[in-house]
Design a protein around this motif. Structure first.
Motif, PDB file in Angstrom:
ATOM      1  N   VAL A 116      27.519  31.757  28.828  1.00  0.00           N
ATOM      2  CA  VAL A 116      26.245  31.506  28.142  1.00  0.00           C
ATOM      3  C   VAL A 116      26.056  30.038  27.753  1.00  0.00           C
ATOM      4  N   ASN A 117      27.095  29.229  28.004  1.00  0.00           N
ATOM      5  CA  ASN A 117      26.970  27.809  27.683  1.00  0.00           C
ATOM      6  C   ASN A 117      27.867  26.999  28.615  1.00  0.00           C
ATOM      7  N   LYS A 118      27.769  25.695  28.532  1.00  0.00           N
ATOM      8  CA  LYS A 118      28.513  24.806  29.422  1.00  0.00           C
ATOM      9  C   LYS A 118      30.025  24.959  29.255  1.00  0.00           C
ATOM     10  N   SER A 119      30.483  25.155  28.028  1.00  0.00           N
ATOM     11  CA  SER A 119      31.921  25.296  27.781  1.00  0.00           C
ATOM     12  C   SER A 119      32.502  26.502  28.514  1.00  0.00           C
ATOM     13  N   MET A 120      31.798  27.625  28.446  1.00  0.00           N
ATOM     14  CA  MET A 120      32.280  28.827  29.135  1.00  0.00           C
ATOM     15  C   MET A 120      32.253  28.627  30.645  1.00  0.00           C
ATOM     16  N   ILE A 140      32.762  25.792  32.200  1.00  0.00           N
ATOM     17  CA  ILE A 140      33.916  24.930  32.500  1.00  0.00           C
ATOM     18  C   ILE A 140      35.195  25.759  32.534  1.00  0.00           C
ATOM     19  N   ILE A 141      35.351  26.662  31.567  1.00  0.00           N
ATOM     20  CA  ILE A 141      36.537  27.528  31.533  1.00  0.00           C
ATOM     21  C   ILE A 141      36.580  28.411  32.779  1.00  0.00           C
ATOM     22  N   TYR A 142      35.441  28.988  33.137  1.00  0.00           N
ATOM     23  CA  TYR A 142      35.354  29.837  34.329  1.00  0.00           C
ATOM     24  C   TYR A 142      35.785  29.064  35.564  1.00  0.00           C
ATOM     25  N   ALA A 197      39.026  29.678  38.016  1.00  0.00           N
ATOM     26  CA  ALA A 197      38.812  29.922  39.434  1.00  0.00           C
ATOM     27  C   ALA A 197      39.685  28.993  40.278  1.00  0.00           C
ATOM     28  N   ARG A 198      39.792  27.731  39.868  1.00  0.00           N
ATOM     29  CA  ARG A 198      40.651  26.786  40.597  1.00  0.00           C
ATOM     30  C   ARG A 198      42.114  27.180  40.497  1.00  0.00           C
ATOM     31  N   LEU A 199      42.549  27.643  39.325  1.00  0.00           N
ATOM     32  CA  LEU A 199      43.950  28.044  39.154  1.00  0.00           C
ATOM     33  C   LEU A 199      44.309  29.261  40.005  1.00  0.00           C
ATOM     34  N   ARG A 200      43.363  30.148  40.169  1.00  0.00           N
ATOM     35  CA  ARG A 200      43.627  31.364  40.947  1.00  0.00           C
ATOM     36  C   ARG A 200      43.680  31.095  42.452  1.00  0.00           C
ATOM     37  N   ASN A 201      43.076  30.017  42.893  1.00  0.00           N
ATOM     38  CA  ASN A 201      43.061  29.725  44.344  1.00  0.00           C
ATOM     39  C   ASN A 201      44.243  28.947  44.776  1.00  0.00           C
TER      40      ASN A 201
END
Length: 101
Positions: free
Chosen positions: A85-89, A91-93, A97-101
């Motif tokens: 719902v905001n920029k911070s979330m 960025i976390i997403y 996603a990068r860590l999982r790849n």
């Protein structure tokens, strides 16, 4: 006090903290006795953890154990559904996603 998965709530466990929804609205007061059936209804509404009174029982998984054991099995889209719902979330997403790849 211990934070546990809503899935391991037992009848008679007592909330150690007020239970609030995602918007900060009060759902249950501190000191409320829980039941398994009510915990199931909370889980259906997206509540995944509760803080209950007492110390962990032998062999009991606290929320951190449960979350780390299961987090990698859940698609990020499902974990973050309705929560970006905001920029911070966002960025976390993206970082996860990068860590999982």
């Amino acid at each position: 006090m211990r934070k546990i998965s809503i899935r391991i709530v037992k009848d008679g466990m007592v909330l150690a903290e007020p239970l609030k929804n995602l918007h900060g609205g009060l759902l249950l007061e501190k000191g409320t006795a829980l039941t398994v059936s009510f915990a199931a209804r909370l889980a259906q509404r997206g509540i995944s953890t509760v803080c209950v009174e007492g110390e962990p029982e032998p062999g009991e998984e606290t929320t951190s154990t449960v979350q780390f054991a299961e987090i990698e099995k859940i698609p990020l889209e499902e974990l973050f559904k309705g929560k970006i719902v905001n920029k911070s979330m966002h960025i976390i997403y993206e970082a996860l996603a990068r860590l999982r790849n």
